[in-house]
Write a protein that holds these residues in place. Structure first.
Motif, PDB file in Angstrom:
ATOM      1  N   ALA A 182       0.822  -1.209   0.000  1.00 15.44           N
ATOM      2  CA  ALA A 182       0.000   0.000   0.000  1.00 15.44           C
ATOM      3  C   ALA A 182       0.858   1.262   0.000  1.00 15.44           C
ATOM      4  N   GLN A 183       0.300   2.323  -0.575  1.00 15.15           N
ATOM      5  CA  GLN A 183       0.970   3.620  -0.598  1.00 15.15           C
ATOM      6  C   GLN A 183      -0.005   4.695  -0.153  1.00 15.15           C
ATOM      7  N   VAL A 184       0.463   5.546   0.751  1.00 10.01           N
ATOM      8  CA  VAL A 184      -0.296   6.707   1.208  1.00 10.01           C
ATOM      9  C   VAL A 184       0.590   7.903   0.925  1.00 10.01           C
ATOM     10  N   PHE A 185       0.085   8.841   0.111  1.00  8.37           N
ATOM     11  CA  PHE A 185       0.946   9.953  -0.284  1.00  8.37           C
ATOM     12  C   PHE A 185       0.120  11.191  -0.599  1.00  8.37           C
ATOM     13  N   GLY A 186       0.823  12.271  -0.980  1.00  6.53           N
ATOM     14  CA  GLY A 186       0.147  13.544  -1.191  1.00  6.53           C
ATOM     15  C   GLY A 186      -0.228  14.125   0.154  1.00  6.53           C
ATOM     16  N   ASP A 187      -1.451  14.632   0.261  1.00  7.65           N
ATOM     17  CA  ASP A 187      -1.950  15.180   1.529  1.00  7.65           C
ATOM     18  C   ASP A 187      -2.940  14.227   2.186  1.00  7.65           C
ATOM     19  N   ALA A 188      -2.858  12.955   1.843  1.00 10.48           N
ATOM     20  CA  ALA A 188      -3.807  11.956   2.348  1.00 10.48           C
ATOM     21  C   ALA A 188      -3.677  11.765   3.858  1.00 10.48           C
ATOM     22  N   ARG A 189      -4.788  11.389   4.480  1.00 11.21           N
ATOM     23  CA  ARG A 189      -4.828  11.105   5.908  1.00 11.21           C
ATOM     24  C   ARG A 189      -5.490   9.740   6.113  1.00 11.21           C
ATOM     25  N   VAL A 190      -4.818   8.880   6.874  1.00 12.57           N
ATOM     26  CA  VAL A 190      -5.388   7.590   7.262  1.00 12.57           C
ATOM     27  C   VAL A 190      -5.404   7.596   8.780  1.00 12.57           C
ATOM     28  N   SER A 191      -6.577   7.414   9.381  1.00 16.99           N
ATOM     29  CA  SER A 191      -6.663   7.578  10.839  1.00 16.99           C
ATOM     30  C   SER A 191      -7.701   6.647  11.437  1.00 16.99           C
ATOM     31  N   GLY A 192      -7.841   6.753  12.747  1.00 16.68           N
ATOM     32  CA  GLY A 192      -8.801   5.916  13.459  1.00 16.68           C
ATOM     33  C   GLY A 192      -8.376   4.467  13.406  1.00 16.68           C
ATOM     34  N   ASN A 193      -9.331   3.591  13.113  1.00 13.71           N
ATOM     35  CA  ASN A 193      -9.063   2.155  13.019  1.00 13.71           C
ATOM     36  C   ASN A 193      -8.948   1.695  11.571  1.00 13.71           C
ATOM     37  N   TRP A 241      -7.704   0.502   7.919  1.00 12.72           N
ATOM     38  CA  TRP A 241      -6.664  -0.383   7.385  1.00 12.72           C
ATOM     39  C   TRP A 241      -6.534  -0.110   5.895  1.00 12.72           C
ATOM     40  N   VAL A 242      -5.311   0.092   5.446  1.00 11.25           N
ATOM     41  CA  VAL A 242      -5.024   0.242   4.025  1.00 11.25           C
ATOM     42  C   VAL A 242      -3.981  -0.830   3.725  1.00 11.25           C
ATOM     43  N   PHE A 243      -4.296  -1.755   2.814  1.00 15.20           N
ATOM     44  CA  PHE A 243      -3.380  -2.874   2.623  1.00 15.20           C
ATOM     45  C   PHE A 243      -3.439  -3.374   1.188  1.00 15.20           C
ATOM     46  N   GLY A 244      -2.681  -4.431   0.921  1.00 15.33           N
ATOM     47  CA  GLY A 244      -2.626  -4.966  -0.434  1.00 15.33           C
ATOM     48  C   GLY A 244      -1.896  -3.991  -1.335  1.00 15.33           C
ATOM     49  N   ASP A 245      -2.455  -3.723  -2.505  1.00 15.07           N
ATOM     50  CA  ASP A 245      -1.864  -2.795  -3.464  1.00 15.07           C
ATOM     51  C   ASP A 245      -2.610  -1.458  -3.474  1.00 15.07           C
ATOM     52  N   ALA A 246      -3.299  -1.136  -2.401  1.00 15.03           N
ATOM     53  CA  ALA A 246      -4.109   0.079  -2.330  1.00 15.03           C
ATOM     54  C   ALA A 246      -3.251   1.340  -2.409  1.00 15.03           C
ATOM     55  N   ARG A 247      -3.826   2.397  -3.004  1.00 19.24           N
ATOM     56  CA  ARG A 247      -3.185   3.698  -3.078  1.00 19.24           C
ATOM     57  C   ARG A 247      -4.173   4.729  -2.528  1.00 19.24           C
ATOM     58  N   VAL A 248      -3.708   5.535  -1.574  1.00 25.08           N
ATOM     59  CA  VAL A 248      -4.497   6.624  -1.026  1.00 25.08           C
ATOM     60  C   VAL A 248      -3.700   7.890  -1.254  1.00 25.08           C
ATOM     61  N   SER A 249      -4.262   8.838  -2.000  1.00 24.27           N
ATOM     62  CA  SER A 249      -3.466  10.002  -2.383  1.00 24.27           C
ATOM     63  C   SER A 249      -4.302  11.261  -2.453  1.00 24.27           C
ATOM     64  N   GLY A 250      -3.640  12.343  -2.834  1.00 27.50           N
ATOM     65  CA  GLY A 250      -4.325  13.627  -2.947  1.00 27.50           C
ATOM     66  C   GLY A 250      -4.790  14.098  -1.590  1.00 27.50           C
ATOM     67  N   ASP A 251      -6.039  14.583  -1.528  1.00 22.97           N
ATOM     68  CA  ASP A 251      -6.611  15.053  -0.274  1.00 22.97           C
ATOM     69  C   ASP A 251      -7.519  14.002   0.358  1.00 22.97           C
ATOM     70  N   ALA A 252      -7.330  12.748  -0.006  1.00 28.27           N
ATOM     71  CA  ALA A 252      -8.196  11.659   0.471  1.00 28.27           C
ATOM     72  C   ALA A 252      -8.099  11.499   1.987  1.00 28.27           C
ATOM     73  N   ARG A 253      -9.216  11.098   2.571  1.00 28.52           N
ATOM     74  CA  ARG A 253      -9.284  10.804   4.002  1.00 28.52           C
ATOM     75  C   ARG A 253      -9.865   9.402   4.163  1.00 28.52           C
ATOM     76  N   VAL A 254      -9.163   8.538   4.905  1.00 22.21           N
ATOM     77  CA  VAL A 254      -9.662   7.203   5.213  1.00 22.21           C
ATOM     78  C   VAL A 254      -9.639   7.081   6.726  1.00 22.21           C
ATOM     79  N   SER A 255     -10.790   6.839   7.326  1.00 20.34           N
ATOM     80  CA  SER A 255     -10.831   6.740   8.785  1.00 20.34           C
ATOM     81  C   SER A 255     -11.853   5.695   9.178  1.00 20.34           C
ATOM     82  N   GLY A 256     -11.813   5.322  10.425  1.00 17.75           N
ATOM     83  CA  GLY A 256     -12.755   4.306  10.879  1.00 17.75           C
ATOM     84  C   GLY A 256     -12.802   4.264  12.358  1.00 17.75           C
TER      85      GLY A 256
END
Length: 140
Positions: A112-123, A125-140
């Protein structure tokens, strides 16, 4: 008192000199005093207090910071202006770069890759070949 030191063991990755770290005291329940860790460019990359740790062949460079109780392990890379904090985990071959933040109890693993201004928070999970980028927000 500092919790780790930079050893004389170095390697150059993409033109950046990285130093292997060694724990000076026990860190949490999993790192013993004297245990070798991963790689950092400088002491600014890994908080000198708290239980944050870099292990395996993982490396942290640039203005990136790992702090709190966060762990970076495996072959993971944290670089640029990225932050990994709280109880977050970055492992496997994952990358966190740019101005990205991984915080809370979040996990980034696999390829997995998290880049740019992305935010991953809370609980989250970002895994496998996932890409989180730009202004994306992933939380749980």
């Amino acid at each position: 008192m500092a919790k780790y030191e930079l050893t004389d063991e170095t390697k150059v990755v993409y033109g950046v000199t990285l130093h292997r770290i060694r724990a000076l005291t026990a860190i949490g329940l999993t790192v013993a005093a004297g245990q070798l860790g991963g790689w950092v460019e400088s002491e600014k990359n890994l908080d000198l207090s708290g239980n944050a740790w870099v292990s395996g062949d993982a490396w942290v460079s640039g203005n990136a910071q790992v702090f709190g109780d966060a762990r970076v392990s495996g072959n993971a890379w944290v670089f640029g202006d990225a932050w990994v904090s709280g109880d977050a985990r970055v492992s496997g071959n994952a990358w966190v770069s740019g101005n990205a933040w991984v915080s809370g109890d979040a996990w980034v693993s696999g390829n997995a890759q998290v880049f740019g201004d992305a935010r991953v928070s809370g609980n989250a999970w970002v895994f496998g070949d996932a890409r989180v980028s730009g202004d994306a927000r992933v939380s749980g």
